[in-house]
Motif scaffolding. Structure first.
Motif, PDB file in Angstrom:
ATOM      1  N   GLY A 351     -13.641  -3.183  32.006  1.00 55.72           N
ATOM      2  CA  GLY A 351     -13.284  -2.364  33.337  1.00 55.72           C
ATOM      3  C   GLY A 351     -12.725  -3.081  34.085  1.00 55.72           C
ATOM      4  O   GLY A 351     -12.918  -2.825  36.357  1.00 55.72           O
ATOM      5  N   LEU A 352     -11.542  -4.253  34.561  1.00 56.88           N
ATOM      6  CA  LEU A 352     -10.983  -4.861  35.653  1.00 56.88           C
ATOM      7  C   LEU A 352      -9.416  -4.760  35.399  1.00 56.88           C
ATOM      8  O   LEU A 352      -9.457  -4.417  34.745  1.00 56.88           O
ATOM      9  CB  LEU A 352     -11.387  -6.004  35.560  1.00 56.88           C
ATOM     10  CG  LEU A 352     -10.739  -7.868  36.955  1.00 56.88           C
ATOM     11  CD1 LEU A 352     -11.197  -7.072  37.866  1.00 56.88           C
ATOM     12  CD2 LEU A 352     -11.446  -8.687  36.296  1.00 56.88           C
ATOM     13  N   THR A 353      -9.403  -3.958  37.265  1.00 57.35           N
ATOM     14  CA  THR A 353      -7.580  -3.311  37.279  1.00 57.35           C
ATOM     15  C   THR A 353      -7.202  -3.793  38.575  1.00 57.35           C
ATOM     16  O   THR A 353      -8.237  -4.485  39.112  1.00 57.35           O
ATOM     17  CB  THR A 353      -7.579  -2.203  36.793  1.00 57.35           C
ATOM     18  OG1 THR A 353      -6.091  -2.165  37.188  1.00 57.35           O
ATOM     19  CG2 THR A 353      -8.709  -0.773  37.743  1.00 57.35           C
ATOM     20  N   LYS A 354      -6.276  -3.600  38.798  1.00 55.83           N
ATOM     21  CA  LYS A 354      -6.049  -4.060  40.194  1.00 55.83           C
ATOM     22  C   LYS A 354      -4.891  -2.739  40.461  1.00 55.83           C
ATOM     23  O   LYS A 354      -3.763  -2.620  39.348  1.00 55.83           O
ATOM     24  CB  LYS A 354      -4.862  -5.665  40.350  1.00 55.83           C
ATOM     25  CG  LYS A 354      -3.995  -5.570  39.684  1.00 55.83           C
ATOM     26  CD  LYS A 354      -3.406  -6.808  39.913  1.00 55.83           C
ATOM     27  CE  LYS A 354      -2.025  -7.573  39.292  1.00 55.83           C
ATOM     28  NZ  LYS A 354      -1.671  -8.745  39.240  1.00 55.83           N
ATOM     29  N   ALA A 355      -4.383  -2.657  41.888  1.00 59.09           N
ATOM     30  CA  ALA A 355      -3.541  -1.447  41.398  1.00 59.09           C
ATOM     31  C   ALA A 355      -2.367  -2.175  42.480  1.00 59.09           C
ATOM     32  O   ALA A 355      -2.204  -3.373  43.576  1.00 59.09           O
ATOM     33  CB  ALA A 355      -3.970  -0.685  43.197  1.00 59.09           C
ATOM     34  N   GLY A 356      -0.855  -2.328  42.040  1.00 57.76           N
ATOM     35  CA  GLY A 356      -0.088  -2.637  42.262  1.00 57.76           C
ATOM     36  C   GLY A 356      -0.099  -4.457  41.928  1.00 57.76           C
ATOM     37  O   GLY A 356      -0.687  -5.307  41.480  1.00 57.76           O
ATOM     38  N   THR A 357       1.165  -4.768  41.846  1.00 56.79           N
ATOM     39  CA  THR A 357       1.501  -5.920  41.944  1.00 56.79           C
ATOM     40  C   THR A 357       1.034  -7.227  42.530  1.00 56.79           C
ATOM     41  O   THR A 357       0.693  -8.346  42.363  1.00 56.79           O
ATOM     42  CB  THR A 357       2.818  -6.811  41.736  1.00 56.79           C
ATOM     43  OG1 THR A 357       3.648  -5.552  41.337  1.00 56.79           O
ATOM     44  CG2 THR A 357       3.286  -8.078  41.753  1.00 56.79           C
ATOM     45  N   GLU A 358       1.319  -6.719  44.279  1.00 58.25           N
ATOM     46  CA  GLU A 358       0.251  -7.935  44.802  1.00 58.25           C
ATOM     47  C   GLU A 358      -1.504  -6.466  44.781  1.00 58.25           C
ATOM     48  O   GLU A 358      -2.019  -7.995  45.614  1.00 58.25           O
ATOM     49  CB  GLU A 358       0.986  -7.623  46.289  1.00 58.25           C
ATOM     50  CG  GLU A 358       2.170  -7.973  45.875  1.00 58.25           C
ATOM     51  CD  GLU A 358       2.512  -9.628  45.665  1.00 58.25           C
ATOM     52  OE1 GLU A 358       1.273 -10.261  45.945  1.00 58.25           O
ATOM     53  OE2 GLU A 358       3.378  -9.741  44.471  1.00 58.25           O
ATOM     54  N   GLY A 359      -2.075  -6.540  44.350  1.00 56.69           N
ATOM     55  CA  GLY A 359      -3.398  -6.036  45.032  1.00 56.69           C
ATOM     56  C   GLY A 359      -4.212  -6.720  43.972  1.00 56.69           C
ATOM     57  O   GLY A 359      -4.044  -7.786  43.498  1.00 56.69           O
ATOM     58  N   ASP A 360      -5.241  -6.829  44.803  1.00 56.63           N
ATOM     59  CA  ASP A 360      -7.190  -7.092  44.553  1.00 56.63           C
ATOM     60  C   ASP A 360      -7.689  -6.221  43.171  1.00 56.63           C
ATOM     61  O   ASP A 360      -7.183  -5.607  43.057  1.00 56.63           O
ATOM     62  CB  ASP A 360      -7.346  -7.346  45.762  1.00 56.63           C
ATOM     63  CG  ASP A 360      -6.662  -8.227  46.700  1.00 56.63           C
ATOM     64  OD1 ASP A 360      -6.702  -8.735  46.859  1.00 56.63           O
ATOM     65  OD2 ASP A 360      -6.998  -7.613  47.955  1.00 56.63           O
TER      66      ASP A 360
END
Length: 425
Positions: A351-360
Motif C-alpha cells: 500500500g505504498l504510493t506517491k502523487a506525481g513525479t516529485e510527490g512523497d
C-alpha cells in the motif's frame, strides 16, 4: 464462595448497624440539648425554690413573733377574764362592807351619845330614905346596859373592823391590779392591730407563695415529663450502643474474615482476570481461525490476505476495501520479514504510493511513513522512478530489502491488511 458471601453479608449488616447509629447521632444531640435545657430549667426552679424557702422562713419568723404576742395577749385576756369573774364577788363584798360600815358608824354614834349622856349626869343628891333602893336599882340597870352596849360595840369594832379594813384593802388592791391589767391590754391594742396587719400581710404573702409553689410544681411536672422522655430516648440509645458494642466486639473477627475475604477476592479477581484473558484468547483464536478459514493470515494483531490473482495497484486497493482492509503498510522490521517470507519471492503489491513525479511516498491506510526506516527495505538503487511512471511499490524478492517501485497499471499479486478487532462477547 459461600464463606465470601457470608463475610460480605456480615460486613453489610455491620455497615447498616453503624449507619443506624450514625443516623441516631442528631437525635442524641437533640436529646442531649433537651436534657441540658431541662437541667437549666431545673437550676432556675431550684433558685426560685431557694428564694421561696427564704421568704417562707421570714414569714415563719413573723408568724412566730405574732403568735408570741398573741399568746401574751391571750394570757392577759385570761387574767382580765379572771378579774372580771371576781368583780361580782368583790361588788358583793363591797356592798356588805358598806352595810357593816354603816352599822359601825351607827354604833359609834350611839356610843358617842351614851358617853355624852354619861358626862352630862351630875352626882346624885341624897335621896329620901324611902326612894334610895329604887333609884340605885334603876341606875345600876342603866349602867349595866350601857356597859354591855359599850362592850358589844368595842367587841364588834375589835372583831369586824380589821376584817373590814383587810377586805377593803384587798378590794382596792384587786381594783388597782385590774386597772393595771386593763391599761396593759389597752396599751397592747396598737401592737395587736399591728400584729394583726402583719399576720394578714403574711397570709397574703403565703397565698402568693402557694401560687408560686403551684406554678413551680407545674413546671417541675413538665420538667419531669421532659426528663422521662429524655430518659426513654437515652434508654433506646443505650440499647443501640449496646448493639454497637456487640458489633464492635465482632469487628476484629470480621476484620480477619474480611482480610481473608480480601485475599480470596484478590485471588478470585486474579482467576477472573485469567479467565477473561483465556476467554479473550479463545475468542481471538476463534476469530483468527474463522479468518484463516477464509484465506487470511494473522500476525501481531493484524490479518493479511495474500491474493492468488493478479490486479493493478488500484484494482487491488478496491478489492481490499471491499474486504474491510487496505493494501498493506509496513511499520516494523518484523512485519517486513513476515511479508517477504510469506510472499515466497513472488511480486506483491503493497500500500505504498506517491502523487506525481516529485510527490512523497505515503501509505494508503494513512499510517505515517517513516522515510529513515524505509531506506532499509528498498532494493539497492530503488526507488528509481524509471520512465517517470513508477508511482507504486511492491515486494519483489524474498529479502529484507525487497521493495521496488513500478508503474501502478502493472498487474501483480497483492497483500491486503486489516487490524484485528475483537468481537463483543
Amino acid at each position: 464462595m459461600g464463606t465470601i458471601s457470608d463475610i460480605k453479608s456480615s460486613a453489610q449488616l455491620l455497615k447498616e448497624r453503624v449507619d443506624n447509629v450514625s443516623a441516631l447521632g442528631p437525635e442524641v444531640k437533640k436529646n442531649s440539648g433537651g436534657v441540658e435545657a431541662a437541667g437549666v430549667q431545673v437550676q432556675r426552679v431550684n433558685a426560685s425554690l431557694d428564694l421561696v424557702h427564704t421568704q417562707i422562713l421570714m414569714l415563719k419568723t413573723s408568724v412566730e413573733n405574732a403568735n408570741a404576742h398573741i399568746q401574751i395577749l391571750t394570757e392577759n385576756w385570761e387574767d382580765v377574764n379572771h378579774l372580771n369573774a371576781q368583780i361580782p364577788g368583790l361588788k358583793k363584798d363591797l356592798d356588805k362592807a358598806s352595810v357593816l360600815n354603816t352599822k359601825v358608824r351607827g354604833l359609834q354614834s350611839s356610843l358617842e351619845n351614851i358617853n355624852k349622856l354619861l358626862r352630862q349626869q351630875e352626882p346624885p343628891s341624897k335621896p329620901a330614905p324611902a326612894l334610895v333602893p329604887r333609884r340605885c336599882l334603876t341606875v345600876r340597870t342603866a349602867i349595866i346596859c350601857l356597859v354591855l352596849a359599850l362592850a358589844a360595840s368595842i367587841l364588834l369594832q375589835a372583831t369586824l373592823y380589821p376584817w373590814f379594813m383587810g377586805t377593803i384593802s384587798d378590794i382596792k388592791s384587786s381594783a388597782q391590779l385590774l386597772k393595771e391589767r386593763v391599761d396593759n391590754v389597752s396599751a397592747l391594742g396598737p401592737e395587736v392591730k399591728k400584729n394583726s396587719g402583719g399576720v394578714e400581710a403574711a397570709g397574703v404573702q403565703v397565698q402568693r407563695v402557694n401560687a408560686s409553689l403551684d406554678l413551680v410544681h407545674t413546671q417541675i411536672l413538665m420538667l419531669k415529663t421532659s426528663v422521662e422522655n429524655a430518659n426513654a430516648h437515652i434508654q433506646i440509645l443505650t440499647e443501640n450502643w449496646e448493639d454497637v458494642n456487640h458489633l464492635n466486639a465482632q469487628i476484629p473477627g470480621l476484620k480477619k474474615d474480611l482480610d481473608k475475604a480480601s485475599v480470596l477476592n484478590t485471588k478470585v479477581r486474579g482467576l477472573q482476570s485469567s479467565l477473561e484473558n483465556i476467554n479473550k484468547l479463545l475468542r481471538q483464536q476463534d476469530d483468527i481461525l474463522q479468518m484463516v478459514s477464509q484465506g487470511w493470515r494473522y500476525f501481531q494483531g493484524n490479518f493479511y490476505y495474500f491474493s492468488r490473482i493478479v490486479k493493478t495497484w488500484y484494482s487491488a486497493q478496491q478489492f481490499c476495501l471491499s474486504r474491510g482492509a487496505h493494501l498493506t503498510s509496513v511499520t516494523s522490521e518484523g512485519e517486513q520479514e513476515f511479508l517477504y517470507k510469506t510472499a515466497g519471492g513472488l511480486v506483491h503489491w503493497i500500500g505504498l504510493t506517491k502523487a506525481g513525479t516529485e510527490g512523497d511516498w505515503t501509505w494508503v491506510d494513512d499510517t505515517p511513513f517513516d522515510k529513515v526506516q524505509s531506506k532499509r527495505f528498498w532494493i539497492p538503487g530503488e526507488p528509481n522512478n524509471n520512465g517517470n511512471n513508477e508511482h507504486c511499490a511492491n515486494i519483489r524478492v524474498s529479502s529484507l530489502r525487497s521493495w521496488n517501485d513500478a508503474p501502478c497499471d502493472n498487474q501483480f499479486l497483492f497483500i491486503c491488511k486489516r487490524p484485528y478487532i475483537s468481537a463483543e462477547p
